[in-house]
Design a protein around this motif. Sequence first.
Motif, short mmCIF file in Angstrom:
data_model
loop_
_atom_site.label_atom_id
_atom_site.label_comp_id
_atom_site.label_asym_id
_atom_site.label_seq_id
_atom_site.Cartn_x
_atom_site.Cartn_y
_atom_site.Cartn_z
N TYR A 140 1.02 -1.29 -0.10
CA TYR A 140 -0.18 0.00 -0.19
C TYR A 140 1.35 1.01 -0.25
CZ TYR A 140 -3.01 3.15 1.53
OH TYR A 140 -3.37 5.02 2.12
N GLU A 141 2.08 1.26 1.07
CA GLU A 141 2.61 2.70 1.21
C GLU A 141 3.66 2.76 -0.30
OE1 GLU A 141 3.13 4.98 3.26
OE2 GLU A 141 1.79 3.91 4.25
N ALA A 142 3.84 1.59 -0.49
CA ALA A 142 4.86 1.62 -1.87
C ALA A 142 3.69 2.92 -3.45
CB ALA A 142 5.11 0.84 -2.95
N ALA A 143 2.76 1.34 -3.17
CA ALA A 143 1.91 2.41 -4.10
C ALA A 143 0.83 3.42 -3.86
CB ALA A 143 0.10 1.65 -4.73
N LYS A 144 0.79 4.04 -3.09
CA LYS A 144 0.80 5.36 -2.05
C LYS A 144 1.53 6.87 -3.08
CE LYS A 144 0.26 6.19 1.71
NZ LYS A 144 0.17 7.07 3.37
N ARG A 145 2.94 5.74 -2.42
CA ARG A 145 3.84 6.97 -2.60
C ARG A 145 4.51 7.16 -3.70
NH1 ARG A 145 2.09 9.32 2.50
NH2 ARG A 145 3.07 8.03 3.68
N TRP A 146 4.22 6.45 -4.75
CA TRP A 146 4.91 6.43 -6.10
C TRP A 146 4.03 6.11 -6.92
CZ3 TRP A 146 8.18 3.69 -1.95
CH2 TRP A 146 9.69 4.41 -1.58
N LEU A 157 0.43 9.49 -11.82
CA LEU A 157 -1.24 9.72 -10.87
C LEU A 157 -1.65 11.23 -11.01
CD1 LEU A 157 -3.10 7.11 -9.50
CD2 LEU A 157 -2.44 7.43 -12.46
N GLN A 158 -0.54 11.28 -9.35
CA GLN A 158 -0.32 13.23 -9.00
C GLN A 158 0.60 14.53 -9.90
OE1 GLN A 158 -1.75 12.97 -5.11
NE2 GLN A 158 -3.36 12.28 -5.05
N ARG A 159 1.08 13.37 -10.61
CA ARG A 159 2.28 13.64 -11.19
C ARG A 159 3.09 14.49 -10.37
NH1 ARG A 159 2.96 13.37 -16.65
NH2 ARG A 159 0.46 12.44 -17.25
N GLY A 160 3.80 14.35 -9.07
CA GLY A 160 4.60 15.21 -7.94
C GLY A 160 5.15 14.22 -7.25
N ALA A 161 6.33 14.78 -7.27
CA ALA A 161 7.12 13.97 -6.32
C ALA A 161 6.52 13.84 -4.88
CB ALA A 161 9.10 14.25 -6.14
N ASP A 195 8.55 7.41 5.53
CA ASP A 195 7.74 6.19 5.68
C ASP A 195 7.44 5.12 4.33
OD1 ASP A 195 6.77 7.73 7.81
OD2 ASP A 195 5.12 8.78 6.71
N ALA A 196 7.23 5.00 3.17
CA ALA A 196 7.06 3.95 2.50
C ALA A 196 8.84 3.33 2.70
CB ALA A 196 7.43 4.73 1.38
N TRP A 197 9.71 3.23 2.91
CA TRP A 197 11.09 2.23 3.00
C TRP A 197 10.80 2.06 4.31
CZ3 TRP A 197 13.23 0.94 -0.76
CH2 TRP A 197 13.84 1.69 -2.22
N GLY A 198 10.18 2.71 5.12
CA GLY A 198 10.44 2.29 6.54
C GLY A 198 10.41 1.12 6.17
N SER A 199 8.63 0.82 5.51
CA SER A 199 7.14 -0.14 5.09
C SER A 199 8.00 -1.54 4.48
CB SER A 199 6.36 0.61 5.41
OG SER A 199 5.56 1.42 5.87
#
Length: 578
Positions: free
Chosen positions: A166-172, A178-182, A190-194
């Motif tokens: 979920y974190e990977a999908a949401k963050r990247w 989709l939102q075209r923002g880093a 948070d994503a890397w920690g999970s």
Amino acid sequence: MAAGVLWASGPPLAIGPLVFVAIVPLLAIAETPDATPWKRSVYLAFLGYWLLSLQGLRHAHPLMFLPWLALSAYLAIYPVLFIGLIRKWKRGASNREGWRSNIPISLVAAVYWVGLEWIRNYLFTGISVLMLGHALADMPMLIQIADLGGTYAVSFVIVTVNVAMYEAAKRWIVQTILQRGAPTGEARRDAWGSIVVAATLLLATCVYGLSALQHEVQPGEVTVALLGRNEPTIYEQDIEREQAIFSEYATASVDAVANSQTTIDAVVWPESMFSGGMPWMTTGPNLVVPDFMQTPGMPPLPPEQLEFAVQNSQQQFRERAVIIQKAMVSDEALQSTMPAIIGGCGLVRYAEKPSQFSGVIWVDASGEVAGTYAKNHLVLFGETIPLVKSLPWIKDMVPPGLGLDRGDTGERFDLPGLSLLPNLCIETAVERVPIRHMHQLMSDQVRADGAVNKSAADLLPDAIVTLTNDVWFRQSAVVDHHLRCAQLVAVGCRRPILSAANGGPTAWVDSFGRVVERLPKGEDGVIYAQPDVDSRVSVYVRWQDWPATILGLIAGWGWIAMWWMWWRGRGHHDSAPE
């Protein structure tokens, strides 16, 4: 969506890998704004999930329709609680201050999910079926960690992977594409920690699994015939029907021995099938003749007369068993070593008050009753109803057979060359029961003789024999769920499981959780099992489920705190506790 994916990960579809994304939608809901309504939709979705997964329960008896609804309604609460706990945690950590901000959300989610699984394994007598870890029952490499912490350990890893996905999908995917923002620095952390937590645990699980699967076991030398039939049974079964079922299984026993290519050391009959209208009776201290045995207007029967009647019943019981044993051995010269019989049988005990149990009886090769086991975990609404013996109006509403007494200890049947731990019915689907029995037997023997010159493995039975009557469930997925529970218990105990069932699952599971052989649902037959002897003593048996207990207390405390804050009026916008 979560409920549908979770359902597809188990029987009948059994697409196990889907479980690694099954709770991703719940994690997404946990991040919705406070004003977003979600509780009702999540609850109704999982109500449907449990109703569909456990629909086989309704076949047992017309009165079981309501317990099926009640159980499903109760279990559907847990996903709602899980989301509420995650939302409350995220809210507390949103200021990025304090110790909460340093804990990966993957660990938090795993603690809460497994803690809630522990709670439902104890609350209202408990049920272990359909824990997350059961979805991986047919992937041996990934379930070997069950010998460390049971199915809880497998569920823990699964949750961390879900969070990482979920974190990977949401963050990247969402933010970058989709939102075209880093993603922000905090989001990436948070994503890397999970991801790191999940990858580390999954890799460790695979490495441990591969290593555990290489363990050498001692080839078995004892052959056990597991009988499986599909004899219809009902609650209000009369003695003629019980005797007819007994006769069918007796014939199956004779045929099983006659058709075997090796010598049969024991034949196992499923739950209740060995009663045949004649339970095994015993007496205890302070014997009192029950009122229902007294005849009004006649002198009271003395205890000695009841003792005599019980002894006669025991003699008839043994004679009947010996007749079957001799029939299994056609050569009279070999009848000194007849196959033992292990059968599901009613147990009746007269003492200060009469007690009746669903039990297992072991008739040894000489025709003597060498051991019995009284079922410890009764099926709620199926074998016991709260207050059924105290309130006559409840007793009048339920079918005969309810209100059984509960055994309080495990037993060990020491057959020549093979020792067995007996379990009955759903006891392998309440994981703590066989684990407690194994731990208890080991501990009791240590206290009794100090375990002089004995290793820990010597103190434990070599295998678990489970006798069940799943014909009630009409070949539904409930039968498959029951077998999956047994597979994880086999790993948790590091002992093979030999299951004889009326209506399935008649199966032989090795100590690695692999199904060596199984009778197809709906087919009569026999499995000739030669269980290997595994010398391992698992961490789970030594320490039981205390790690999961800690997680359960954390989840329970979080739930109580959540409700208390809502009750005190400190909830944030929601009209009900999250």
